[in-house]
Design a protein around this motif. Structure first.
Motif, PDB file in Angstrom:
ATOM      1  N   LEU A  30       0.816  -1.208   0.000  1.00 18.96           N
ATOM      2  CA  LEU A  30       0.000   0.000   0.000  1.00 18.96           C
ATOM      3  C   LEU A  30       0.852   1.262   0.000  1.00 18.96           C
ATOM      4  CD1 LEU A  30      -2.797   1.311   0.233  1.00 18.96           C
ATOM      5  CD2 LEU A  30      -2.552   1.125   2.709  1.00 18.96           C
ATOM      6  N   ILE A  31       1.868   1.304   0.847  1.00 23.53           N
ATOM      7  CA  ILE A  31       2.726   2.493   0.921  1.00 23.53           C
ATOM      8  C   ILE A  31       3.459   2.695  -0.405  1.00 23.53           C
ATOM      9  CG2 ILE A  31       4.680   3.555   2.121  1.00 23.53           C
ATOM     10  CD1 ILE A  31       2.114   3.378   3.794  1.00 23.53           C
ATOM     11  N   GLY A  32       3.936   1.635  -1.024  1.00 27.78           N
ATOM     12  CA  GLY A  32       4.602   1.730  -2.320  1.00 27.78           C
ATOM     13  C   GLY A  32       3.668   2.252  -3.396  1.00 27.78           C
ATOM     14  N   ASN A  33       2.411   1.803  -3.370  1.00 25.98           N
ATOM     15  CA  ASN A  33       1.429   2.289  -4.335  1.00 25.98           C
ATOM     16  C   ASN A  33       1.141   3.773  -4.132  1.00 25.98           C
ATOM     17  OD1 ASN A  33       1.070  -0.138  -5.675  1.00 25.98           O
ATOM     18  ND2 ASN A  33      -0.641  -0.763  -4.400  1.00 25.98           N
ATOM     19  N   ILE A  34       0.984   4.181  -2.880  1.00 24.17           N
ATOM     20  CA  ILE A  34       0.708   5.591  -2.592  1.00 24.17           C
ATOM     21  C   ILE A  34       1.875   6.463  -3.040  1.00 24.17           C
ATOM     22  CG2 ILE A  34       0.405   7.276  -0.725  1.00 24.17           C
ATOM     23  CD1 ILE A  34      -1.227   5.086   0.742  1.00 24.17           C
ATOM     24  N   LEU A  35       3.088   6.053  -2.702  1.00 26.99           N
ATOM     25  CA  LEU A  35       4.269   6.837  -3.099  1.00 26.99           C
ATOM     26  C   LEU A  35       4.415   6.894  -4.617  1.00 26.99           C
ATOM     27  CD1 LEU A  35       6.888   5.725  -0.432  1.00 26.99           C
ATOM     28  CD2 LEU A  35       5.717   7.924  -0.610  1.00 26.99           C
ATOM     29  N   ALA A  36       4.222   5.767  -5.278  1.00 21.96           N
ATOM     30  CA  ALA A  36       4.320   5.749  -6.749  1.00 21.96           C
ATOM     31  C   ALA A  36       3.270   6.661  -7.367  1.00 21.96           C
ATOM     32  CB  ALA A  36       4.163   4.326  -7.282  1.00 21.96           C
ATOM     33  N   GLY A  37       2.068   6.663  -6.816  1.00 23.74           N
ATOM     34  CA  GLY A  37       1.004   7.513  -7.348  1.00 23.74           C
ATOM     35  C   GLY A  37       1.264   8.995  -7.136  1.00 23.74           C
ATOM     36  N   ILE A  38       1.721   9.366  -5.941  1.00 23.52           N
ATOM     37  CA  ILE A  38       1.975  10.781  -5.653  1.00 23.52           C
ATOM     38  C   ILE A  38       3.180  11.280  -6.440  1.00 23.52           C
ATOM     39  CG2 ILE A  38       2.661  12.400  -3.851  1.00 23.52           C
ATOM     40  CD1 ILE A  38       0.884  10.785  -1.922  1.00 23.52           C
ATOM     41  N   ILE A  39       4.268  10.520  -6.442  1.00 25.98           N
ATOM     42  CA  ILE A  39       5.453  10.916  -7.218  1.00 25.98           C
ATOM     43  C   ILE A  39       5.108  10.934  -8.705  1.00 25.98           C
ATOM     44  CG2 ILE A  39       7.800  10.241  -7.867  1.00 25.98           C
ATOM     45  CD1 ILE A  39       8.057   9.100  -4.980  1.00 25.98           C
ATOM     46  N   GLY A  40       4.346   9.939  -9.147  1.00 31.09           N
ATOM     47  CA  GLY A  40       3.920   9.891 -10.542  1.00 31.09           C
ATOM     48  C   GLY A  40       3.071  11.087 -10.930  1.00 31.09           C
ATOM     49  N   ALA A  41       2.238  11.579 -10.007  1.00 30.23           N
ATOM     50  CA  ALA A  41       1.423  12.762 -10.298  1.00 30.23           C
ATOM     51  C   ALA A  41       2.309  13.980 -10.529  1.00 30.23           C
ATOM     52  CB  ALA A  41       0.452  13.024  -9.144  1.00 30.23           C
ATOM     53  N   PHE A  42       3.351  14.129  -9.720  1.00 29.53           N
ATOM     54  CA  PHE A  42       4.269  15.251  -9.919  1.00 29.53           C
ATOM     55  C   PHE A  42       5.070  15.102 -11.212  1.00 29.53           C
ATOM     56  CE2 PHE A  42       3.570  15.978  -5.368  1.00 29.53           C
ATOM     57  CZ  PHE A  42       3.328  17.344  -5.393  1.00 29.53           C
ATOM     58  N   VAL A  43       5.550  13.884 -11.485  1.00 29.64           N
ATOM     59  CA  VAL A  43       6.306  13.646 -12.726  1.00 29.64           C
ATOM     60  C   VAL A  43       5.401  13.867 -13.941  1.00 29.64           C
ATOM     61  CG1 VAL A  43       7.459  11.857 -14.108  1.00 29.64           C
ATOM     62  CG2 VAL A  43       7.992  12.098 -11.679  1.00 29.64           C
ATOM     63  N   GLY A  44       4.224  13.300 -13.914  1.00 32.40           N
ATOM     64  CA  GLY A  44       3.288  13.479 -15.020  1.00 32.40           C
ATOM     65  C   GLY A  44       2.895  14.934 -15.207  1.00 32.40           C
ATOM     66  N   GLY A  45       2.658  15.642 -14.101  1.00 30.13           N
ATOM     67  CA  GLY A  45       2.313  17.055 -14.187  1.00 30.13           C
ATOM     68  C   GLY A  45       3.440  17.885 -14.767  1.00 30.13           C
ATOM     69  N   PHE A  58      -3.575  21.084  -9.170  1.00 24.78           N
ATOM     70  CA  PHE A  58      -3.702  20.231  -7.998  1.00 24.78           C
ATOM     71  C   PHE A  58      -5.125  19.727  -7.785  1.00 24.78           C
ATOM     72  CE2 PHE A  58       0.207  22.507  -7.031  1.00 24.78           C
ATOM     73  CZ  PHE A  58       1.020  21.457  -6.685  1.00 24.78           C
ATOM     74  N   GLU A  59      -5.988  19.899  -8.767  1.00 21.99           N
ATOM     75  CA  GLU A  59      -7.350  19.390  -8.676  1.00 21.99           C
ATOM     76  C   GLU A  59      -7.410  17.981  -9.262  1.00 21.99           C
ATOM     77  OE1 GLU A  59      -9.939  22.046 -10.704  1.00 21.99           O
ATOM     78  OE2 GLU A  59      -9.311  23.768  -9.518  1.00 21.99           O
ATOM     79  N   TRP A  60      -8.306  17.154  -8.727  1.00 18.75           N
ATOM     80  CA  TRP A  60      -8.495  15.812  -9.268  1.00 18.75           C
ATOM     81  C   TRP A  60      -9.648  15.836 -10.254  1.00 18.75           C
ATOM     82  CZ3 TRP A  60      -5.346  11.868  -9.257  1.00 18.75           C
ATOM     83  CH2 TRP A  60      -4.371  11.769  -8.268  1.00 18.75           C
ATOM     84  N   ASN A  61      -9.328  15.534 -11.501  1.00 22.23           N
ATOM     85  CA  ASN A  61     -10.334  15.355 -12.548  1.00 22.23           C
ATOM     86  C   ASN A  61      -9.793  14.273 -13.488  1.00 22.23           C
ATOM     87  OD1 ASN A  61      -8.501  16.681 -14.319  1.00 22.23           O
ATOM     88  ND2 ASN A  61      -9.361  18.668 -13.744  1.00 22.23           N
ATOM     89  N   ILE A  62     -10.500  13.973 -14.538  1.00 12.67           N
ATOM     90  CA  ILE A  62     -10.091  12.861 -15.407  1.00 12.67           C
ATOM     91  C   ILE A  62      -8.750  13.138 -16.084  1.00 12.67           C
ATOM     92  CG2 ILE A  62     -11.390  13.620 -17.439  1.00 12.67           C
ATOM     93  CD1 ILE A  62     -10.906   9.984 -16.282  1.00 12.67           C
ATOM     94  N   THR A  63      -8.504  14.387 -16.472  1.00 15.10           N
ATOM     95  CA  THR A  63      -7.234  14.720 -17.113  1.00 15.10           C
ATOM     96  C   THR A  63      -6.070  14.548 -16.146  1.00 15.10           C
ATOM     97  OG1 THR A  63      -8.358  16.300 -18.544  1.00 15.10           O
ATOM     98  CG2 THR A  63      -5.970  16.509 -18.367  1.00 15.10           C
ATOM     99  N   SER A  64      -6.224  15.063 -14.925  1.00 11.82           N
ATOM    100  CA  SER A  64      -5.133  14.932 -13.951  1.00 11.82           C
ATOM    101  C   SER A  64      -4.944  13.474 -13.545  1.00 11.82           C
ATOM    102  CB  SER A  64      -5.375  15.820 -12.735  1.00 11.82           C
ATOM    103  OG  SER A  64      -6.527  15.427 -12.036  1.00 11.82           O
ATOM    104  N   PHE A  65      -6.024  12.699 -13.521  1.00 12.04           N
ATOM    105  CA  PHE A  65      -5.917  11.276 -13.212  1.00 12.04           C
ATOM    106  C   PHE A  65      -5.092  10.553 -14.271  1.00 12.04           C
ATOM    107  CE2 PHE A  65      -7.440   6.903 -13.513  1.00 12.04           C
ATOM    108  CZ  PHE A  65      -7.262   6.478 -12.198  1.00 12.04           C
ATOM    109  N   LEU A  69      -1.462   8.883 -13.804  1.00  9.01           N
ATOM    110  CA  LEU A  69      -1.273   7.472 -14.131  1.00  9.01           C
ATOM    111  C   LEU A  69      -0.085   7.283 -15.074  1.00  9.01           C
ATOM    112  CD1 LEU A  69      -2.232   4.550 -13.873  1.00  9.01           C
ATOM    113  CD2 LEU A  69      -3.817   4.993 -15.756  1.00  9.01           C
ATOM    114  N   ILE A  70       0.003   8.124 -16.090  1.00  5.22           N
ATOM    115  CA  ILE A  70       1.142   8.043 -17.011  1.00  5.22           C
ATOM    116  C   ILE A  70       2.446   8.324 -16.266  1.00  5.22           C
ATOM    117  CG2 ILE A  70       2.222   9.171 -19.010  1.00  5.22           C
ATOM    118  CD1 ILE A  70      -0.676   9.520 -20.111  1.00  5.22           C
ATOM    119  N   GLY A  71       2.437   9.328 -15.399  1.00  4.66           N
ATOM    120  CA  GLY A  71       3.629   9.631 -14.607  1.00  4.66           C
ATOM    121  C   GLY A  71       4.021   8.486 -13.691  1.00  4.66           C
ATOM    122  N   ALA A  72       3.034   7.845 -13.056  1.00  6.03           N
ATOM    123  CA  ALA A  72       3.320   6.723 -12.172  1.00  6.03           C
ATOM    124  C   ALA A  72       3.859   5.525 -12.941  1.00  6.03           C
ATOM    125  CB  ALA A  72       2.064   6.331 -11.389  1.00  6.03           C
TER     126      ALA A  72
END
Length: 86
Positions: A30-45, A58-65, A69-72
């Motif tokens: 779970l912690i690895g998934n959370i970290l990968a998702g948060i770091i991936g959001a910054f990388v993707g952004g 920093f809003e959650w919508n389909i585009t940011s999702f 995901l691509i960043g993660a």
């Protein structure tokens, strides 16, 4: 506080999906998934900002999702490459 909880939950979902795509689902918890998702959001952004202009949203919508995901997936692919070489 609500924003932080949203980032943790969203990061967990994005990280979990990215780990399934990259084949790391059984190797991280779970912690690895959370970290990968948060770091991936910054990388993707950051990549989205470089390619299409604009700042980080920093809003959650389909585009940011999708961007998160691509960043993660990129983060986990790089991690797979590094861990195989070691």
């Amino acid at each position: 506080m609500i924003g932080l909880i949203g980032w943790i939950i969203g990061g967990g979902i994005v990280g979990w999906l990215a780990s399934m795509i990259t084949g790391r689902n059984a190797q991280q918890g779970l912690i690895g998934n959370i970290l990968a998702g948060i770091i991936g959001a910054f990388v993707g952004g950051a990549l989205y900002g470089l390619l299409f202009g604009g700042g980080i949203n920093f809003e959650w919508n389909i585009t940011s999702f999708i961007v998160a995901l691509i960043g993660a997936v990129i983060v986990l692919a790089v991690w797979n490459f590094i861990s195989r070489r070691a």
